[in-house]
Design a protein around this motif. Structure first.
Motif, PDB file in Angstrom:
ATOM      1  N   GLY A  67      -8.586  15.378   2.883  1.00  0.00           N
ATOM      2  CA  GLY A  67      -9.884  15.242   2.227  1.00  0.00           C
ATOM      3  C   GLY A  67      -9.886  14.035   1.307  1.00  0.00           C
ATOM      4  N   GLU A  68     -11.078  13.669   0.888  1.00  0.00           N
ATOM      5  CA  GLU A  68     -11.219  12.511  -0.005  1.00  0.00           C
ATOM      6  C   GLU A  68     -11.075  12.929  -1.468  1.00  0.00           C
ATOM      7  N   PRO A  69     -10.541  11.994  -2.300  1.00  0.00           N
ATOM      8  CA  PRO A  69     -10.241  10.588  -2.021  1.00  0.00           C
ATOM      9  C   PRO A  69      -8.812  10.335  -1.518  1.00  0.00           C
ATOM     10  N   VAL A  70      -8.053  11.404  -1.262  1.00  0.00           N
ATOM     11  CA  VAL A  70      -6.640  11.231  -0.910  1.00  0.00           C
ATOM     12  C   VAL A  70      -6.462  10.542   0.435  1.00  0.00           C
ATOM     13  N   ASP A  71      -7.275  10.909   1.435  1.00  0.00           N
ATOM     14  CA  ASP A  71      -7.116  10.313   2.765  1.00  0.00           C
ATOM     15  C   ASP A  71      -7.271   8.794   2.717  1.00  0.00           C
ATOM     16  N   SER A  72      -8.289   8.320   2.010  1.00  0.00           N
ATOM     17  CA  SER A  72      -8.500   6.869   1.905  1.00  0.00           C
ATOM     18  C   SER A  72      -7.378   6.206   1.120  1.00  0.00           C
ATOM     19  N   TYR A  73      -6.896   6.896   0.091  1.00  0.00           N
ATOM     20  CA  TYR A  73      -5.807   6.331  -0.709  1.00  0.00           C
ATOM     21  C   TYR A  73      -4.550   6.166   0.138  1.00  0.00           C
ATOM     22  N   ILE A  74      -4.198   7.193   0.892  1.00  0.00           N
ATOM     23  CA  ILE A  74      -3.002   7.107   1.750  1.00  0.00           C
ATOM     24  C   ILE A  74      -3.176   6.012   2.799  1.00  0.00           C
ATOM     25  N   LYS A  75      -4.362   5.917   3.366  1.00  0.00           N
ATOM     26  CA  LYS A  75      -4.620   4.913   4.399  1.00  0.00           C
ATOM     27  C   LYS A  75      -4.382   3.502   3.876  1.00  0.00           C
ATOM     28  N   HIS A  76      -4.768   3.237   2.645  1.00  0.00           N
ATOM     29  CA  HIS A  76      -4.665   1.886   2.095  1.00  0.00           C
ATOM     30  C   HIS A  76      -3.374   1.649   1.310  1.00  0.00           C
ATOM     31  N   HIS A  77      -2.577   2.699   1.096  1.00  0.00           N
ATOM     32  CA  HIS A  77      -1.329   2.547   0.340  1.00  0.00           C
ATOM     33  C   HIS A  77      -0.143   3.200   1.055  1.00  0.00           C
ATOM     34  N   LYS A  78      -0.220   3.296   2.387  1.00  0.00           N
ATOM     35  CA  LYS A  78       0.791   4.053   3.128  1.00  0.00           C
ATOM     36  C   LYS A  78       2.194   3.457   3.035  1.00  0.00           C
ATOM     37  N   HIS A  79       2.298   2.192   2.644  1.00  0.00           N
ATOM     38  CA  HIS A  79       3.623   1.569   2.504  1.00  0.00           C
ATOM     39  C   HIS A  79       4.118   1.580   1.061  1.00  0.00           C
ATOM     40  N   ALA A  80       3.352   2.185   0.189  1.00  0.00           N
ATOM     41  CA  ALA A  80       3.757   2.246  -1.219  1.00  0.00           C
ATOM     42  C   ALA A  80       4.986   3.133  -1.374  1.00  0.00           C
TER      43      ALA A  80
END
Length: 263
Positions: free
Chosen positions: A152-165
């Motif tokens: 769910g949002e906003p976690v899905d978008s965060y993981i998508k854009h920071h998956k290499h963090a």
């Protein structure tokens, strides 16, 4: 007399051609009928779908099996790691996913009426002071999550854009929820995000309820059954499932006859 014979011949020919056309139309309709068996890929997500439990098959399995009797079909559930399950349905190796949200399976067709809802929550060790406040607070811990899972949002978008963090720890493969609990206990991660019911179920089985704390949750999310859009009978299945899922008597059966078995 000759005229009458020709008239009878023409009428007979017309009747045969019409009957042939009707038969062809019937065959086309038959190809869109629901098959007797529908293969659904899924992952071990107990208590929704249980692969390794001799006594419980799962809330979703029980409910879909109940609905399938009204469709005169049989659902067969095949368990895989979650990413593999999505791939197999996308490639048309299996007909559909037992549970999904749009962000997990953008190329599949979902029912418009949800099967039920789930709620993703954050979990930490019982001596941790961390609590989920907003998406920026995730940067304060090493957070474990399951690949290709829709929280769910906003976690899905965060993981998508920071998956290499470095503070995000992705896991794949089988028994993912159990592995997240073990990684937290062994201090390989500081916290993880998972469904609330799944975590309650797993911690109760592993007798680790007192070792982890709920550190905040996202808004509850609906999930659906998903079908490969190339199937000729897919739209019919979705339409008929939608009608059953919104039926009050079926909802009552879910609430009164199935859910109490998993409390």
């Amino acid at each position: 007399m000759r005229y009458s014979c020709w008239l009878i011949f023409i009428i007979t020919l017309w009747f045969n051609n019409t009957a042939s056309a009707v038969n062809e139309l019937s065959l086309n309709i038959d190809t869109n009928r629901l098959p007797k068996t529908i293969a659904l890929a899924t992952t071990d997500w107990c208590p929704y779908l249980c692969q390794q439990n001799d006594h419980k098959t799962g809330i979703v399995v029980d409910y879909l099996n109940y609905l399938s009797t009204q469709l005169d079909i049989t659902f067969i559930f095949h368990f895989y790691p979650w990413s593999r399950a999505i791939q197999l349905v996308t490639n048309n190796t299996h007909h559909g996913l037992a549970t999904a949200i749009q962000s997990e399976a953008p190329n599949l067709k979902l029912t418009t009426v949800p099967t039920m809802t789930y709620k993703a929550c954050f979990y930490v060790r019982n001596n941790s002071n961390w609590h989920y406040k907003d998406i920026n607070s995730i940067t304060d811990i090493r957070l474990g999550y399951i690949a290709n899972y829709g929280y769910g949002e906003p976690v899905d978008s965060y993981i998508k854009h920071h998956k290499h963090a470095q503070h995000l720890v992705k896991i794949t493969g089988v028994s993912a929820p159990q592995r997240l609990i073990k990684m937290l206990s062994s201090k390989r991660i500081d916290g993880f995000i998972a469904d609330q019911q799944v975590t309650r179920w797993m911690t109760r089985l592993s007798q680790s309820q007192g070792n982890i704390n709920n550190a905040g949750c996202l808004t509850p999310m609906p999930f659906y059954l998903a079908i490969n859009p190339s199937l000729p009978w897919g739209n019919q299945l979705i339409q008929r499932l939608d009608n059953l899922l919104k039926n009050d008597k079926n909802q009552q059966y879910l609430q009164q006859m199935i859910l109490p078995n998993y409390q």
